[in-house]
Structure formats: C-alpha cells, structure tokens
Write an enzyme that holds these catalytic residues in place. Structure first.
Site, PDB file in Angstrom:
ATOM      1  N   THR A   1     -14.768  45.776  32.019  1.00 24.65           N
ATOM      2  CA  THR A   1     -14.143  44.704  31.263  1.00 24.65           C
ATOM      3  C   THR A   1     -14.873  44.535  29.937  1.00 24.65           C
ATOM      4  OG1 THR A   1     -13.359  42.426  31.426  1.00 24.65           O
ATOM      5  CG2 THR A   1     -15.425  42.891  32.538  1.00 24.65           C
TER       6      THR A   1
ATOM      7  N   ASN B   1     -10.101  50.887  31.826  1.00 24.52           N
ATOM      8  CA  ASN B   1     -10.587  49.724  32.583  1.00 24.52           C
ATOM      9  C   ASN B   1     -10.909  50.070  34.035  1.00 24.52           C
ATOM     10  OD1 ASN B   1      -8.074  49.924  33.736  1.00 24.52           O
ATOM     11  ND2 ASN B   1      -7.514  47.783  33.471  1.00 24.52           N
TER      12      ASN B   1
ATOM     13  N   GLY C   1      -2.719  43.628  20.294  1.00 22.25           N
ATOM     14  CA  GLY C   1      -4.102  43.786  20.734  1.00 22.25           C
ATOM     15  C   GLY C   1      -4.158  44.696  21.956  1.00 22.25           C
TER      16      GLY C   1
ATOM     17  N   LYS D   1     -14.570  48.467  27.319  1.00 25.11           N
ATOM     18  CA  LYS D   1     -13.422  49.325  27.646  1.00 25.11           C
ATOM     19  C   LYS D   1     -13.278  50.541  26.714  1.00 25.11           C
ATOM     20  CE  LYS D   1     -10.470  45.727  29.643  1.00 25.11           C
ATOM     21  NZ  LYS D   1      -9.143  45.138  29.631  1.00 25.11           N
TER      22      LYS D   1
ATOM     23  N   SER E   1     -15.232  37.115  36.084  1.00 26.50           N
ATOM     24  CA  SER E   1     -14.168  38.024  36.526  1.00 26.50           C
ATOM     25  C   SER E   1     -13.555  37.577  37.855  1.00 26.50           C
ATOM     26  CB  SER E   1     -14.738  39.439  36.683  1.00 26.50           C
ATOM     27  OG  SER E   1     -13.787  40.258  37.313  1.00 26.50           O
ATOM     28  N   ARG E   2     -12.232  37.705  37.935  1.00 29.62           N
ATOM     29  CA  ARG E   2     -11.518  37.397  39.192  1.00 29.62           C
ATOM     30  C   ARG E   2     -11.499  38.595  40.136  1.00 29.62           C
ATOM     31  NH1 ARG E   2     -10.554  33.615  35.017  1.00 29.62           N
ATOM     32  NH2 ARG E   2     -10.591  31.679  36.185  1.00 29.62           N
ATOM     33  N   SER E   3     -11.930  39.751  39.652  1.00 29.00           N
ATOM     34  CA  SER E   3     -11.811  40.985  40.445  1.00 29.00           C
ATOM     35  C   SER E   3     -12.562  40.931  41.779  1.00 29.00           C
ATOM     36  CB  SER E   3     -12.276  42.188  39.617  1.00 29.00           C
ATOM     37  OG  SER E   3     -11.423  42.347  38.512  1.00 29.00           O
TER      38      SER E   3
ATOM     39  N   TYR F   1      -2.330  34.224  31.842  1.00 28.99           N
ATOM     40  CA  TYR F   1      -2.271  33.690  33.216  1.00 28.99           C
ATOM     41  C   TYR F   1      -3.028  32.366  33.390  1.00 28.99           C
ATOM     42  CZ  TYR F   1      -6.639  36.349  33.550  1.00 28.99           C
ATOM     43  OH  TYR F   1      -7.893  36.868  33.323  1.00 28.99           O
TER      44      TYR F   1
ATOM     45  N   GLY G   1       1.516  36.425  34.247  1.00 23.85           N
ATOM     46  CA  GLY G   1       0.274  37.145  34.002  1.00 23.85           C
ATOM     47  C   GLY G   1      -0.581  37.347  35.241  1.00 23.85           C
TER      48      GLY G   1
ATOM     49  N   ASP H   1      -3.924  48.399  33.302  1.00 26.00           N
ATOM     50  CA  ASP H   1      -3.101  47.301  32.758  1.00 26.00           C
ATOM     51  C   ASP H   1      -1.650  47.762  32.602  1.00 26.00           C
ATOM     52  OD1 ASP H   1      -5.045  45.364  32.629  1.00 26.00           O
ATOM     53  OD2 ASP H   1      -5.621  45.818  30.560  1.00 26.00           O
TER      54      ASP H   1
HETATM   55  P1  NAP Z   1      -6.653  40.738  21.784  1.00 26.23           P
HETATM   56  O1  NAP Z   1      -6.843  42.206  21.823  1.00 26.23           O
HETATM   57  O2  NAP Z   1      -7.711  39.886  21.174  1.00 26.23           O
HETATM   58  O3  NAP Z   1      -5.253  40.444  21.016  1.00 26.23           O
HETATM   59  C1  NAP Z   1      -4.839  39.144  20.766  1.00 26.23           C
HETATM   60  C2  NAP Z   1      -3.422  39.148  20.186  1.00 26.23           C
HETATM   61  O4  NAP Z   1      -3.006  37.789  20.031  1.00 26.23           O
HETATM   62  C3  NAP Z   1      -3.333  39.803  18.800  1.00 26.23           C
HETATM   63  O5  NAP Z   1      -2.078  40.404  18.660  1.00 26.23           O
HETATM   64  C4  NAP Z   1      -3.459  38.580  17.870  1.00 26.23           C
HETATM   65  O6  NAP Z   1      -2.857  38.772  16.608  1.00 26.23           O
HETATM   66  C5  NAP Z   1      -2.667  37.555  18.650  1.00 26.23           C
HETATM   67  N1  NAP Z   1      -3.042  36.203  18.255  1.00 26.23           N
HETATM   68  C6  NAP Z   1      -4.176  35.537  18.590  1.00 26.23           C
HETATM   69  N2  NAP Z   1      -4.174  34.309  18.025  1.00 26.23           N
HETATM   70  C7  NAP Z   1      -3.019  34.210  17.328  1.00 26.23           C
HETATM   71  C8  NAP Z   1      -2.450  33.187  16.524  1.00 26.23           C
HETATM   72  N3  NAP Z   1      -3.068  31.999  16.326  1.00 26.23           N
HETATM   73  N4  NAP Z   1      -1.235  33.408  15.965  1.00 26.23           N
HETATM   74  C9  NAP Z   1      -0.591  34.590  16.145  1.00 26.23           C
HETATM   75  N5  NAP Z   1      -1.102  35.602  16.885  1.00 26.23           N
HETATM   76  C10 NAP Z   1      -2.298  35.412  17.468  1.00 26.23           C
HETATM   77  O7  NAP Z   1      -6.435  40.138  23.243  1.00 26.23           O
HETATM   78  P2  NAP Z   1      -5.820  40.888  24.522  1.00 26.23           P
HETATM   79  O8  NAP Z   1      -6.919  41.510  25.297  1.00 26.23           O
HETATM   80  O9  NAP Z   1      -4.704  41.742  24.066  1.00 26.23           O
HETATM   81  O10 NAP Z   1      -5.288  39.646  25.393  1.00 26.23           O
HETATM   82  C11 NAP Z   1      -4.122  38.921  25.026  1.00 26.23           C
HETATM   83  C12 NAP Z   1      -3.756  37.983  26.174  1.00 26.23           C
HETATM   84  O11 NAP Z   1      -3.372  38.772  27.295  1.00 26.23           O
HETATM   85  C13 NAP Z   1      -4.918  37.096  26.648  1.00 26.23           C
HETATM   86  O12 NAP Z   1      -4.406  35.834  26.986  1.00 26.23           O
HETATM   87  C14 NAP Z   1      -5.412  37.809  27.900  1.00 26.23           C
HETATM   88  O13 NAP Z   1      -6.007  36.928  28.834  1.00 26.23           O
HETATM   89  C15 NAP Z   1      -4.111  38.368  28.437  1.00 26.23           C
HETATM   90  N6  NAP Z   1      -4.289  39.556  29.301  1.00 26.23           N
HETATM   91  C16 NAP Z   1      -3.775  39.478  30.558  1.00 26.23           C
HETATM   92  C17 NAP Z   1      -3.883  40.563  31.390  1.00 26.23           C
HETATM   93  C18 NAP Z   1      -3.310  40.450  32.779  1.00 26.23           C
HETATM   94  O14 NAP Z   1      -3.612  41.301  33.633  1.00 26.23           O
HETATM   95  N7  NAP Z   1      -2.484  39.463  33.024  1.00 26.23           N
HETATM   96  C19 NAP Z   1      -4.510  41.743  30.966  1.00 26.23           C
HETATM   97  C20 NAP Z   1      -5.008  41.792  29.660  1.00 26.23           C
HETATM   98  C21 NAP Z   1      -4.911  40.679  28.834  1.00 26.23           C
HETATM   99  P3  NAP Z   1      -3.716  39.430  15.396  1.00 26.23           P
HETATM  100  O15 NAP Z   1      -3.710  40.896  15.642  1.00 26.23           O
HETATM  101  O16 NAP Z   1      -2.955  39.045  14.186  1.00 26.23           O
HETATM  102  O17 NAP Z   1      -5.083  38.814  15.455  1.00 26.23           O
END
Ligand code: NAP
Length: 279
Positions: A64, A88, A131, A68, A17-19, A220, A241, A103
């Site tokens: 995390t 979260n 997601g 969650k 975690s970066r927190s 990010y 991000g 978020d």
């Molecule tokens: P998640 O719940 O696992 O959801 C992943 C999403 O990506 C789903 O919609 C999934 O589609 C899609 N996906 C994954 N592989 C794919 C592929 N090969 N082709 C098409 N769609 C694909 O993950 P999450 O927690 O939402 O996180 C998503 C991203 O956001 C991550 O990179 C995470 O690090 C980032 N994030 C950033 C922050 C921030 O503060 N910047 C906060 C939260 C998350 P399906 O439903 O079809 O599987």
C-alpha cells in the site's frame, strides 16, 4: 509452532489497513494454517524487505501507500500491473517475485456483482478522476471492451496522459464537459476522492444518464456516498467502494493460501461495522 503460510500488508504507515481484518476472516473461515500480518516499512527499508520476503517468512504481500510504484520495479509484473503502473499484490512463484494490480479485479468484481452483464451495452463510460484508482478503473473498462472511456479530471494533463497509457479509446475531458458526456451514458464511475469524509462534496446531475445506467464509486468512507444515494433515488444500479475493496482482496488470498475466497454479505457487514466504528 508458527503458522505455515504467512502474508502481510506493507505500508508506511500500514496500521490503518483493513486488509488484516479481511484476510483474517477468510483464514478462519477456510481453516487455513496461516496468518496475515502488518509490516510498517519506510521507503528506505522497503526494497530490501521485499527482496528478502521469503527470508522474512512470507509467501506474498499486499503493498500500500507509498510503495506501489516501487513494488512494480522490484517484481515481475503482469500486464495489469505494468499498464496501470502500480503493483499492490506480490507473491513468490518458485523463487520469482511476481506482481499484479488487484484494484482492477476489485472494480470489475464489484461491478459484476452489482450489475451482471453491465458491459454488454456500455458503449461509453464516464470516469471521474485520473489518479491511482482511476488507472485501475480505466484498465478494467477497456479490458471489458467499453468503446469510449471519457476520463474527466480537474488536472486535464493527467487525463490526457491516460490516452498515452491506455490508447485511443480514452477521451480526456474537463470537468465543464461533464453534463454533455453524461447524456445517455450507461456507466459512471467516481475514482476521485471527492465525496469521501473530510473531502469536498461531489455534485453530479445524474438525470442525464441513461435510465438503465450503473453508478460506481471507489470511495468507501462513507459506505453510501452522496453519489450512490442519488443514484439509488433515481432507481439506478450502484456499485460501492467497500465491495471493490473486498473483491480486490480475492486474488491475493488465492495466490498465497490456495483457496479462492468468496465475498459474502457476512464479510461485507463485518468490514462495514469496522469502518463505522472508526469513523
Ligand atoms: P489519487 O491518486 O490521489 O487521485 C485523486 C483524484 O481525485 C485525482 O484525480 C484528483 O484530481 C481528484 N481530486 C482530489 N481532490 C479534488 C478536488 N477538490 N476537485 C476535483 N478533483 C479532485 O487517489 P486514489 O488513490 O486514486 O484514490 C481516489 C479515491 O479512491 C480515494 O477515496 C480512495 O480511498 C479510493 N480508492 C478506493 C479503492 C477501493 O478498493 N474501493 C481503491 C483505491 C482507491 P487531480 O488529478 O486534479 O488532483
């Protein structure tokens, strides 16, 4: 003597975690008599640990993966956490364990900083993904009054479930619909893991977006994703991000330590260097 106010991040694992770096920076900057720690707790241990948060010395915590959803059921969630379906951030409020989902404000805070007033003309937004991150993004867009939010996802049933969760302003869509949906749109947000280091690439034709569109990416790692680089080349405003992650942390810090911290360039650079070092 132990510090007066303690908060932590609870995960399984949590060491990545970066927190701690982020909250540690603010604790120092604002001269707070406090500390932010890492608590690795398994799914079996998590409920008891959270119920006993005060006895463990904590005034609150970040939660995390994979806790969650369970955190939501163990606390009194606000409307954001309840509707998004995940908590979260936890804090003790006169003996009550309350929760939110920061978020949402992370996404909105980063977007506001990158493109002030973006929502004034965002009649339509396109969100990639359905997601956890997408739930926070869509909640934020609807809260800000965006008229139609197209949720594009590989698994269409998950996008359809967003309409049940967030209401009729959500239009579920397939990846094949994307070119048509991007036509003239003023906001595109990637909330999939596509484009993240180690994941498949994200390829989107940004030429169809409105000339004054904003492009946001929740990913990010890397800091500047191919999507954001392409948006910059087109002269579009971008929201990254890491800024989302930093703005996401503000609400927890304020509740635990009583100071609303500022997201500064210095903090961004500190975390960016940390991400680069671990890449
Ligand atoms: P998640 O719940 O696992 O959801 C992943 C999403 O990506 C789903 O919609 C999934 O589609 C899609 N996906 C994954 N592989 C794919 C592929 N090969 N082709 C098409 N769609 C694909 O993950 P999450 O927690 O939402 O996180 C998503 C991203 O956001 C991550 O990179 C995470 O690090 C980032 N994030 C950033 C922050 C921030 O503060 N910047 C906060 C939260 C998350 P399906 O439903 O079809 O599987």
């Amino acid at each position: 003597m132990s510090p007066r106010r303690l908060a932590c991040v609870i995960g399984w694992p949590a060491k990545q975690s970066r927190s701690p770096k982020l909250h540690g920076y603010w604790i120092k900057r604002y001269g707070i008599d406090g500390d932010y720690r890492v608590e690795e707790r398994s799914p079996e241990d998590f409920p008891a640990f959270v119920r006993d948060l005060a006895r463990h010395g904590y005034v609150g915590a970040n939660v995390t993966m994979p806790h969650k959803d369970v955190a939501l059921t163990l606390s009194e969630p606000d409307a954001r956490a309840r509707t998004v379906g995940a908590a979260n951030t936890l804090w003790l409020d006169q003996g009550r364990l309350r929760s939110t989902n920061t978020d949402v404000e992370g996404f909105l805070g980063a977007l506001d900083a990158a493109a002030p007033g973006w929502h004034d003309h965002a009649e339509r937004a396109v969100v990639l993904g359905a997601g956890g991150a997408a739930r926070a993004v869509v909640y934020g867009l609807i809260e800000r009054g965006v008229g139609t939010v197209h949720v594009v996802n590989r698994t269409v049933a998950k996008a359809a479930a967003f309409r049940e969760r967030f209401g009729a302003r959500v239009e579920p869509a397939r990846w094949d619909d994307l070119p048509r949906l991007l036509e003239g749109a003023r906001l595109l947000a990637n909330a999939t893991s596509l484009g993240m280091t180690g994941q498949p690439a994200l390829s989107v034709d940004l030429g169809r977006l409105a000339a004054d569109a904003v492009v946001a990416d929740a990913v990010y790692i890397p800091l500047k994703t191919d999507l954001l680089a392409a948006a910059e080349r087109r002269g579009l405003k971008t929201s990254n991000g890491l800024d989302m992650l930093l703005h996401q942390a503000v609400g927890g810090f304020e509740r635990w330590f009583g100071v609303r911290p500022e997201v500064t360039r210095e903090l961004f650079d500190l975390l960016a260097a940390d991400l680069a070092a671990k890449a």
